[in-house]
Structure formats: C-alpha cells, structure tokens
Design an enzyme around this catalytic site. Structure first.
Site, PDB file in Angstrom:
ATOM      1  N   ASP A 148      53.231  24.426  -7.769  1.00 52.48           N
ATOM      2  CA  ASP A 148      52.348  24.861  -6.672  1.00 52.48           C
ATOM      3  C   ASP A 148      53.043  25.994  -5.915  1.00 52.48           C
ATOM      4  O   ASP A 148      54.124  25.795  -5.356  1.00 52.48           O
ATOM      5  CB  ASP A 148      52.079  23.707  -5.697  1.00 52.48           C
ATOM      6  N   LYS A 211      44.211  26.207  -4.518  1.00 50.91           N
ATOM      7  CA  LYS A 211      44.494  25.153  -3.536  1.00 50.91           C
ATOM      8  C   LYS A 211      44.349  25.750  -2.141  1.00 50.91           C
ATOM      9  O   LYS A 211      44.705  26.917  -1.919  1.00 50.91           O
ATOM     10  CB  LYS A 211      45.917  24.650  -3.804  1.00 50.91           C
ATOM     11  N   LYS A 247      41.987  22.171  -5.466  1.00 50.11           N
ATOM     12  CA  LYS A 247      42.814  21.194  -4.756  1.00 50.11           C
ATOM     13  C   LYS A 247      42.798  21.471  -3.259  1.00 50.11           C
ATOM     14  O   LYS A 247      43.419  22.421  -2.795  1.00 50.11           O
ATOM     15  CB  LYS A 247      44.260  21.243  -5.278  1.00 50.11           C
TER      16      LYS A 247
END
Length: 302
Positions: A148, A211, A247
C-alpha cells in the site's frame, strides 16, 4: 514556432483523462451518494453482509509503539480466530509497516490471510523515489504479498502528472504480480474532480487497488469519495477491461459505515466486485465491532 506548438500538445496523461468525465460538482456527488445510502443501505444490514465485510478487512496496526512482540501477538490472534470461529471466514490480510513483515510472515498460520505492508514513505509519501523503491523491495523480500503506497499528493496537486504516474509505475514494476494498492489521500485532494482524476491516473499507472486514505489525515474515507472512486473504477473497466479493486480506509468507525461502503460498491460496481479480491476495508477497530454484531455479544477478540 514548432517548439511552442509542441509545448501546447496535450500530454498522454491529459489524453488519458480526456476519455472520462472529470468535471464533477461536489454537490451533485453528495446528493447521489446520499440517495444510494438512503435507498439501499438498510437492505444490506444483514448477518451475511457483515460476515462478508469481516472477510474483507485488512486488519491494521500502524502505530509508533508497534514492536516485534506486539505484532507477533496481533498475528497470533488472527491464527486463533480460525480455531475459535471455524464457521467464519478470517480477515483478508494483516497490514503492518515493512520492518514488521518478517515477524508476521514467521508467525502467521491462518490460511488465505495475506500480508500487506504500507510502503513508499507512508503516510506522507515525502521521500526520494529510490528510497520508496528500496523500501518496497525490502517489504516484498521480507514476506509481503501486497503493498500500500500513497500518491505523491504535492506532485498531483501541482499538475505534475508525469512525476506522479512514473513513480507509481516504477513501484508497480517492483511489485510484479503482487498487488499494489494506491492511496489517494482523498481528504487532501479538495474536490470530487481531483479525486476522479487521481483515481484514473493511479489506475492508468498500474494500481491493482485504489484506496481512499492513510487514516493519518482528516478527513479520511468518506462515502462521497468512495462514490467518485467506484465510478472511476467502473468507467476504467468499461474503457480497458481491467478490474481494479477498491479499499476505503481511515475513519471507518461503525458497522453502519462498513455497510455504507458495501452498498456503494454493490450499486456502482455490482456483485462482481463483492469479493475480497476486489474489495477491502482498512481498519483495526471495526473487526471487533463486526464480530460483536455477528455473534450477538460484545466481543474484543483482536
């Protein structure tokens, strides 16, 4: 003269963005998001949905107080979950800092739980690209299955799309087949239009997931940001045939919040996206709340 003409040519990034409607009005997005929540959220407030949402959690510990001992205990709770709740599917992943990947890798016994690491100068993304590459490579070497990263927000906001996209592409190259989740830090982007542009550029550069937030900036995830990002994922899929995951993370404090994000994904992207291969929730506190709801009693398992 030719040089001036060349300078006025749209870049490949402008051309990519030109395939999508990015001229969004914040008030329109707010109204459409509110409509979806009002119309559909209640029907998704079911035990089956809550079990699915639990299975989509990236169980996260990103504290300055994390230690090998605390992260080992954190991971051992995930192992224990399989034994104590064999009828429920475990969380999707454990998300830690890169220096903790090895301890998770050595401790984790639960089947089908991934190891995710934040990387690339998380949470500010303010460091040298070479450092981001090295950190990501080291995280993968230590056992990470997923990475991430945060977009270089300053580059995006100043219009340096090439700098932003080159960096994401370089980090995706390091990841290879491993999933790269790209955090937009939507609260810092300022508008629905910017969120749409950043979503498209991140996907264009190889993101496997987009995300919302790090959870370190305010506001973190919002339903409105989720709406824009899911809209972008759908349009990108129709344009390219490539499915990118979504996400939400940061500020997911209640079971209702999680149901709202589920509802947005279901209504905008459809049931194909309702799998933990394409939908994750970045959170730590939500796991116990969902579990309490599922079991019908106050539970502090994690």
């Amino acid at each position: 003269m030719e040089d001036k003409e060349h300078l006025n040519q749209p870049s490949k990034y402008d051309m990519a963005l030109g395939k999508y409607n990015t001229a969004l009005k914040d008030e329109d997005i707010a109204a459409k998001t509110a409509h979806i929540i009002e119309k559909y959220a209640a029907e998704n407030d079911t035990p089956e949905v809550k079990k699915f949402l639990f299975h989509c959690i990236d169980l996260t510990t990103l504290k300055c107080t994390d230690s090998e001992t605390s992260v080992m205990k954190f991971t051992e709770r995930v192992n224990a979950f399989d034994d104590e709740h064999p009828d429920l599917k475990n969380v999707a992943a454990i998300c830690v800092y890169p220096n903790m990947a090895e301890i998770v890798h050595d401790t984790l016994e639960a089947d089908d739980v991934k190891i995710a690491c934040v990387s690339g100068g998380f949470p500010s993304s303010q460091t040298f690209t070479e450092v981001k590459v090295a950190e990501t490579a080291m995280a993968l070497h230590a056992g990470a299955d997923e990475i991430d990263i945060v977009i270089p927000v300053g580059k995006f906001l100043s219009g340096d799309y090439e700098g932003m996209c080159d960096e994401i592409q370089e980090l995706k190259d390091v990841c290879g087949e491993k999933h790269l989740k790209v955090i937009l830090e939507t609260g810092a982007l300022g508008s629905a239009e910017n969120i749409k542009k950043a979503s498209i550029l991140a996907m264009y550069s190889g993101a496997d997931f987009i995300k919302t937030s790090t959870g370190k900036e305010k506001p973190a995830a919002t339903p409105e940001a989720a709406f824009v990002m899911c809209q972008a994922i759908k349009e990108y899929f129709l344009e390219t045939g490539r499915k990118v995951g979504f996400k939400p993370a940061g500020g997911i404090n209640t079971v209702h919040d999680a149901v709202v994000y589920y509802t947005i994904v279901k209504e905008l992207l459809g049931k194909e996206w309702l799998t933990n291969e394409l939908f994750r929730l970045g959170t730590s506190r939500l796991a116990n709340l969902l579990l309490s709801d599922i079991l019908g009693e106050d539970t502090k398992f994690f």
